[in-house]
Design a protein around this motif. Structure first.
Motif, PDB file in Angstrom:
ATOM      1  N   ALA A  72      99.976  64.448  77.000  1.00 27.23           N
ATOM      2  CA  ALA A  72      98.588  64.630  77.432  1.00 27.23           C
ATOM      3  C   ALA A  72      97.828  63.316  77.396  1.00 27.23           C
ATOM      4  N   ARG A  73      97.943  62.598  76.301  1.00 28.17           N
ATOM      5  CA  ARG A  73      97.165  61.364  76.132  1.00 28.17           C
ATOM      6  C   ARG A  73      97.608  60.238  77.059  1.00 28.17           C
ATOM      7  N   THR A  74      98.796  60.370  77.643  1.00 28.88           N
ATOM      8  CA  THR A  74      99.294  59.316  78.532  1.00 28.88           C
ATOM      9  C   THR A  74      99.398  59.788  79.979  1.00 28.88           C
ATOM     10  N   CYS A  75      98.643  60.821  80.334  1.00 32.93           N
ATOM     11  CA  CYS A  75      98.657  61.292  81.720  1.00 32.93           C
ATOM     12  C   CYS A  75      98.001  60.250  82.628  1.00 32.93           C
ATOM     13  N   PRO A  76      98.308  60.274  83.914  1.00 33.78           N
ATOM     14  CA  PRO A  76      97.764  59.271  84.832  1.00 33.78           C
ATOM     15  C   PRO A  76      96.237  59.202  84.882  1.00 33.78           C
ATOM     16  N   VAL A  77      95.557  60.336  84.807  1.00 29.73           N
ATOM     17  CA  VAL A  77      94.094  60.286  84.849  1.00 29.73           C
ATOM     18  C   VAL A  77      93.551  59.640  83.574  1.00 29.73           C
ATOM     19  N   ALA A  78      94.097  60.013  82.423  1.00 32.16           N
ATOM     20  CA  ALA A  78      93.643  59.422  81.155  1.00 32.16           C
ATOM     21  C   ALA A  78      93.801  57.907  81.179  1.00 32.16           C
ATOM     22  N   LEU A  79      94.910  57.449  81.730  1.00 31.45           N
ATOM     23  CA  LEU A  79      95.173  56.010  81.783  1.00 31.45           C
ATOM     24  C   LEU A  79      94.380  55.304  82.879  1.00 31.45           C
ATOM     25  N   LYS A 138     107.834  68.855  66.413  1.00 37.61           N
ATOM     26  CA  LYS A 138     108.391  67.945  67.415  1.00 37.61           C
ATOM     27  C   LYS A 138     107.827  68.265  68.798  1.00 37.61           C
ATOM     28  N   GLU A 139     107.742  69.549  69.151  1.00 35.67           N
ATOM     29  CA  GLU A 139     107.173  69.952  70.446  1.00 35.67           C
ATOM     30  C   GLU A 139     105.700  69.574  70.527  1.00 35.67           C
ATOM     31  N   ARG A 140     104.987  69.817  69.454  1.00 33.56           N
ATOM     32  CA  ARG A 140     103.556  69.460  69.423  1.00 33.56           C
ATOM     33  C   ARG A 140     103.361  67.963  69.659  1.00 33.56           C
ATOM     34  N   ALA A 141     104.128  67.152  68.963  1.00 30.40           N
ATOM     35  CA  ALA A 141     103.993  65.694  69.084  1.00 30.40           C
ATOM     36  C   ALA A 141     104.287  65.235  70.508  1.00 30.40           C
ATOM     37  N   SER A 142     105.345  65.773  71.108  1.00 32.82           N
ATOM     38  CA  SER A 142     105.685  65.327  72.468  1.00 32.82           C
ATOM     39  C   SER A 142     104.647  65.793  73.480  1.00 32.82           C
ATOM     40  N   LEU A 143     104.108  67.002  73.299  1.00 32.91           N
ATOM     41  CA  LEU A 143     103.079  67.498  74.217  1.00 32.91           C
ATOM     42  C   LEU A 143     101.782  66.710  74.072  1.00 32.91           C
ATOM     43  N   GLU A 144     101.386  66.413  72.858  1.00 31.88           N
ATOM     44  CA  GLU A 144     100.152  65.649  72.638  1.00 31.88           C
ATOM     45  C   GLU A 144     100.271  64.241  73.210  1.00 31.88           C
ATOM     46  N   ASN A 145     101.432  63.617  73.035  1.00 37.61           N
ATOM     47  CA  ASN A 145     101.653  62.293  73.608  1.00 37.61           C
ATOM     48  C   ASN A 145     101.610  62.348  75.134  1.00 37.61           C
ATOM     49  N   SER A 153      87.144  67.563  84.736  1.00 38.60           N
ATOM     50  CA  SER A 153      88.102  68.656  84.949  1.00 38.60           C
ATOM     51  C   SER A 153      89.462  68.113  85.355  1.00 38.60           C
ATOM     52  N   ALA A 154      89.471  67.040  86.144  1.00 33.78           N
ATOM     53  CA  ALA A 154      90.736  66.421  86.553  1.00 33.78           C
ATOM     54  C   ALA A 154      91.478  65.886  85.341  1.00 33.78           C
ATOM     55  N   LEU A 155      90.760  65.359  84.368  1.00 32.30           N
ATOM     56  CA  LEU A 155      91.413  64.866  83.158  1.00 32.30           C
ATOM     57  C   LEU A 155      92.145  66.008  82.452  1.00 32.30           C
ATOM     58  N   GLY A 156      91.469  67.135  82.260  1.00 31.93           N
ATOM     59  CA  GLY A 156      92.109  68.279  81.615  1.00 31.93           C
ATOM     60  C   GLY A 156      93.277  68.821  82.417  1.00 31.93           C
ATOM     61  N   SER A 157      93.108  68.915  83.721  1.00 37.69           N
ATOM     62  CA  SER A 157      94.186  69.424  84.574  1.00 37.69           C
ATOM     63  C   SER A 157      95.384  68.495  84.586  1.00 37.69           C
ATOM     64  N   CYS A 158      95.140  67.198  84.607  1.00 38.09           N
ATOM     65  CA  CYS A 158      96.236  66.237  84.591  1.00 38.09           C
ATOM     66  C   CYS A 158      96.983  66.309  83.260  1.00 38.09           C
ATOM     67  N   MET A 159      96.235  66.351  82.169  1.00 37.63           N
ATOM     68  CA  MET A 159      96.875  66.460  80.858  1.00 37.63           C
ATOM     69  C   MET A 159      97.745  67.717  80.783  1.00 37.63           C
ATOM     70  N   MET A 160      97.208  68.831  81.274  1.00 35.90           N
ATOM     71  CA  MET A 160      97.959  70.089  81.224  1.00 35.90           C
ATOM     72  C   MET A 160      99.185  70.029  82.115  1.00 35.90           C
ATOM     73  N   THR A 161      99.067  69.412  83.280  1.00 34.00           N
ATOM     74  CA  THR A 161     100.202  69.295  84.192  1.00 34.00           C
ATOM     75  C   THR A 161     101.326  68.484  83.553  1.00 34.00           C
ATOM     76  N   GLY A 173     102.941  70.417  80.933  1.00 35.52           N
ATOM     77  CA  GLY A 173     103.801  71.413  81.562  1.00 35.52           C
ATOM     78  C   GLY A 173     105.146  70.836  81.971  1.00 35.52           C
ATOM     79  N   ILE A 174     105.141  69.613  82.473  1.00 37.84           N
ATOM     80  CA  ILE A 174     106.395  68.952  82.850  1.00 37.84           C
ATOM     81  C   ILE A 174     107.268  68.736  81.617  1.00 37.84           C
ATOM     82  N   VAL A 175     106.662  68.228  80.544  1.00 36.73           N
ATOM     83  CA  VAL A 175     107.400  67.991  79.300  1.00 36.73           C
ATOM     84  C   VAL A 175     107.898  69.313  78.725  1.00 36.73           C
ATOM     85  N   ALA A 176     107.053  70.329  78.741  1.00 34.54           N
ATOM     86  CA  ALA A 176     107.440  71.641  78.195  1.00 34.54           C
ATOM     87  C   ALA A 176     108.607  72.229  78.971  1.00 34.54           C
ATOM     88  N   ALA A 177     108.613  72.097  80.281  1.00 36.52           N
ATOM     89  CA  ALA A 177     109.710  72.632  81.095  1.00 36.52           C
ATOM     90  C   ALA A 177     111.030  71.958  80.735  1.00 36.52           C
TER      91      ALA A 177
END
Length: 134
Positions: free
Chosen positions: A112-119, A103-110, A48-56, A59-63
């Protein structure tokens, strides 16, 4: 300063308290490992932390891009392996607005995949992440 304190509540349950907010998280061992499954297990929290971190991070990138992701949902599925008992794979499916540009999709997906929990997770844990635009 510590982030949290925790205590063993007995019967394979723990209670952790986030010091800055006072919020608590209860855990219970899963049914397949001697528990009652009445709360998140510690490995459920990792997934769950992985999903929450990716979403967070999304959210930062989207803002920054003035994109509102309010209402985005995700599902997480944990796959355990037996020897040694550990998380073997985490499947995540995000449901995002179809109106996002390529462009938005690509930046959001990147993001997510590079969030601190994923890494931070062991590279032996397979992370299968899908993004559905609906």
């Amino acid at each position: 300063m510590s982030t949290a304190t925790a205590r063993y509540a007995g019967n394979l349950r723990t209670e952790a308290t986030h010091l800055a907010s006072g919020n608590t998280i209860l855990t219970d061992a899963p049914v397949d490992n001697h528990g009652r499954g009445e709360a998140f297990s510690p490995t459920d929290l990792v997934c769950s932390a992985l999903g929450s971190c990716m979403m967070t991070i999304m959210g930062i990138v989207a803002a920054r891009q003035d994109v509102d992701l309010t209402g985005v949902t995700w599902e997480v599925t944990k796959h355990m392996v037996a020897e040694p008992r550990r998380i073997g794979q985490i499947d995540l499916t995000f449901r995002l607005p179809a109106t996002l540009s390529e462009k938005e999709r690509a930046s959001l997906e990147n993001a997510a995949r590079t969030c601190p929990v994923a890494l931070s997770l062991n590279p032996e844990i397979r992370q299968e992440v899908r993004f559905l635009y609906e």
